[in-house]
Write an enzyme that holds these catalytic residues in place. Structure first.
Site, PDB file in Angstrom:
ATOM      1  N   SER A 171       0.886  -1.154   0.000  1.00  0.00           N
ATOM      2  CA  SER A 171       0.000   0.000   0.000  1.00  0.00           C
ATOM      3  C   SER A 171       0.929   1.208   0.000  1.00  0.00           C
ATOM      4  CB  SER A 171      -0.907  -0.008   1.230  1.00  0.00           C
ATOM      5  OG  SER A 171      -1.780   1.087   1.200  1.00  0.00           O
TER       6      SER A 171
ATOM      7  N   GLU B  40      -2.307  11.506  12.001  1.00  0.00           N
ATOM      8  CA  GLU B  40      -2.686  10.188  12.507  1.00  0.00           C
ATOM      9  C   GLU B  40      -2.065   9.042  11.729  1.00  0.00           C
ATOM     10  OE1 GLU B  40      -5.461  13.185  14.010  1.00  0.00           O
ATOM     11  OE2 GLU B  40      -4.920  12.647  11.935  1.00  0.00           O
TER      12      GLU B  40
ATOM     13  N   HIS C 129     -12.929   9.757  23.450  1.00  0.00           N
ATOM     14  CA  HIS C 129     -14.011  10.638  23.024  1.00  0.00           C
ATOM     15  C   HIS C 129     -14.925   9.945  22.022  1.00  0.00           C
ATOM     16  CE1 HIS C 129     -11.351  13.362  25.028  1.00  0.00           C
ATOM     17  NE2 HIS C 129     -12.157  14.402  24.834  1.00  0.00           N
TER      18      HIS C 129
END
Length: 615
Positions: free
Chosen positions: A116, A356, A405
């Site tokens: 990938s 991220e 969260h």
């Protein structure tokens, strides 16, 4: 090796790449041929590696970011004497170690699964960061990238992070062969276009002819002598180099050469060169022995505590007991509570900022160096890094991810901040473990338990405070559940996890007031799931209600439904989940609007029981 010998080695790598792809009837020989000179010089002159001891702490680390060029990697392994000619021609065949794209599950010399595109350099940054701040044994990290993958944003997350961290132990070699899968790349052979971008992120750059072995050798030496900056070697190459029918021609990506025998003859025929790769310097493993038994934080029943707070405190305690634990965060450590660990163990805390993909890649790179990473950010933002999580699973990487969260229960921030897809995303990852604790003591125990598991582990935590339901000595085995209410008169079962557990208990109380006894199961282990307890509840009560702060697809309800789909009688099942697009509201309003609060659960349970009686 002298210049002539290096040229011969590069030709051998080309020939063996052609042979491997021809035997398989598929593969990427032309992408391998463009980088053969780059690989030959690295292998013969600069790489320090003991192939008999791939875990040697002093070994340099090589990452083939352009993983489709695996024939080149396997040809290099043959030249190094660890793959023989018989195995080389098993490329891409059933049962072969030589897969179409390399993985460390099959070959101990592979650092991370690639294929990938855009992931090799980010993982390489993680390995280099481990080398700089954790291992400190002096190894270098070499990453071979293709030019096509430099269109991926993850490459530039990695480039910025490496420049910011001054990773002078990292060298990226960019094989600029001009051609992608369907035609020319964005910048073609404009080497300076790539160099300018790397320099903008404070890299040292060297532009070379990627088929001049002496220029390559000098560039590698320059990279070794550069201090305070990572180095990018931008190499102009030709796809299919050395064979006139394919050299620099479009339309040949991913295809074996049509006339392989003629091509091999044009390249000078097969060769049997083997070389002794330079030995790494002696080095000791940096991992100290565990300090001893972990002393987890404790809360008494009835206290109020957020599971994210428990996560941070338990992680800090784990770090005290286990010196191999490292923590990474995506610039939200004050919210995820990873900052607790940072204050106690700053030398093992890594700020990855709001990137991220690089966060997860850094964790994968550190896991490749035998550290145990815990990486945290908001659950919603982990979706951005899902491809990195998927590839980490293919690598067999051992990392722990924390998504805080989660769900509508975060309240006023609105849907962009709500993790409502994360359980589905993580459950779908091969070999993953998915845990969703409901109180502080349960969270602390599961944080510690995750350290002893393998593969991808995901822990979902919540923003708001909640009542502590369990005592500090309660145990929570992975794959288990807790039955919080049960009797012989139960007429239905409420299955919940995380923030919906207190709501299910309140609903059970409300139903009891109307003469309906309800069993309550805390299904904190969403994967693997406690099939036996669920099946027993289904058989004994006949009716199940699942309730989750998540979209209905792929989460708790699906886990329960799958557990019951084993050929036995299926109970009446109602699945409560977030089925509308939330707005901004207080947490209790959000739960009610989504139909997953105590009132909604009780209403659904009552209706289900009444319909069951009528039928």
């Amino acid at each position: 090796m002298n210049t002539e010998e290096l040229v011969e080695l590069a030709q051998q790598l080309r020939v063996d790449s052609v042979r491997a792809a021809a035997a398989a009837g598929s593969g990427h020989p032309t992408s391998s041929m463009s980088a053969a000179d780059l690989m030959a010089v690295l292998l013969a002159r600069h790489l320090r590696y003991d192939f008999e001891r791939p875990a040697h702490p002093g070994n340099d680390r090589f990452v083939l970011s352009k993983g489709h060029a695996s024939p080149l990697l396997y040809a290099a392994y043959k030249a190094a004497g660890v793959v023989d000619d018989e195995e080389l021609v098993t490329f891409r065949k059933l049962g072969s170690r030589l897969e179409g794209h390399p993985t460390p599950r099959r070959l101990p010399w592979v650092e991370t699964a690639t294929g990938s595109l855009g992931q090799g350099l980010p993982v390489g940054v993680g390995i280099a960061l481990a080398g700089q701040r954790l291992d400190r044994t002096g190894y270098r990290v070499w990453v071979l990238c293709g030019d096509s993958e430099l269109a991926e944003g993850s490459i530039w997350e990695a480039a910025e992070h490496a420049g910011y961290e001054h990773l002078d132990n990292l060298t990226v070699i960019v094989d600029v062969n001009r051609l992608g899968q369907r035609g020319p790349t964005r910048h073609g052979h404009d080497l300076d276009a790539y160099a300018r971008r790397f320099r903008a992120f404070d890299w040292h750059t060297v532009e070379i002819d990627g088929h001049d072995v002496d220029a390559i050798d000098r560039a590698y030496g320059e990279a070794l002598s550069t201090r305070g900056q990572p180095t990018a070697i931008i190499a102009r190459t030709l796809k299919g180099k050395g064979v006139a029918d394919v050299e620099d021609h479009e339309g040949l990506h991913g295809k074996p050469l049509k006339n392989a025998d003629d091509a091999i003859a044009e390249l000078g025929g097969p060769r049997g060169i083997t070389l002794h790769v330079h030995e790494p310097p002696s080095a000791r493993s940096p991992h100290p022995a565990p300090a001893g038994r972990i002393e987890l934080p404790r809360w008494e029943k009835g206290e109020q505590a957020a599971t994210r707070d428990a996560f941070g405190q338990a992680l800090t305690a784990l770090g005290t007991a286990r010196p191999d634990v490292v923590v990474l965060d995506g610039e939200v450590g004050d919210s995820t509570r990873a900052e607790y660990f940072a204050k106690e163990h700053p030398e093992r805390y890594f700020e990855c900022y709001i990137a991220e993909q690089q966060l997860v890649a850094t964790a994968v790179g550190m896991a490749a160096r035998a550290w145990l990473p815990y990486a945290s950010t908001f659950a919603a933002f982990l979706t951005r890094a899902h491809d990195f999580v998927r590839m980490a699973s293919i690598s067999g990487s051992g990392i722990v991810l924390n998504g805080s969260h989660a769900g509508v229960a975060i309240g006023q921030d609105g849907p962009s901040q709500m993790g409502l897809e994360d359980l589905a995303m993580m459950r779908a990852v091969h070999g993953s473990t998915v845990l969703y604790p409901c109180d502080a003591n349960q969270t602390a125990k599961l944080v510690a338990a995750a350290a002893g598991l393998e593969g991808i582990r995901y822990l979902r935590t919540s923003r708001g405070g909640s009542e502590v339901l369990y005592g500090p000595d309660e145990e929570f085995p992975v794959g288990g559940s807790k039955v919080l209410r049960s009797s012989a008169e139960d007429r239905l079962t409420l299955v919940a996890a995380g923030v919906t557990v207190p709501e299910a208990l309140a609903a059970a109380d409300a139903l009891a007031g109307e003469g309906i006894r309800a069993r309550v199961i805390d299904l904190y282990s969403v994967k693997p799931v406690d099939r036996d307890t669920l099946r027993r509840a289904a058989e004994e009560t006949g009716c199940l209600v699942t309730v989750e702060d998540h979209h209905p697809e792929g989460g708790l309800g699906d886990a329960v439904a799958e557990a019951l789909a084993d050929g036995g009688p299926v109970p009446r099942l109602v699945r409560l989940a977030v089925r509308t697009m939330p707005g901004s509201a207080a947490p209790d309003q959000q739960l009610h609007a989504a139909g997953i609060d105590a009132e909604s659960i009780a209403a659904a349970g009552k209706l289900l029981v009444e319909e069951a009686v009528v039928r």
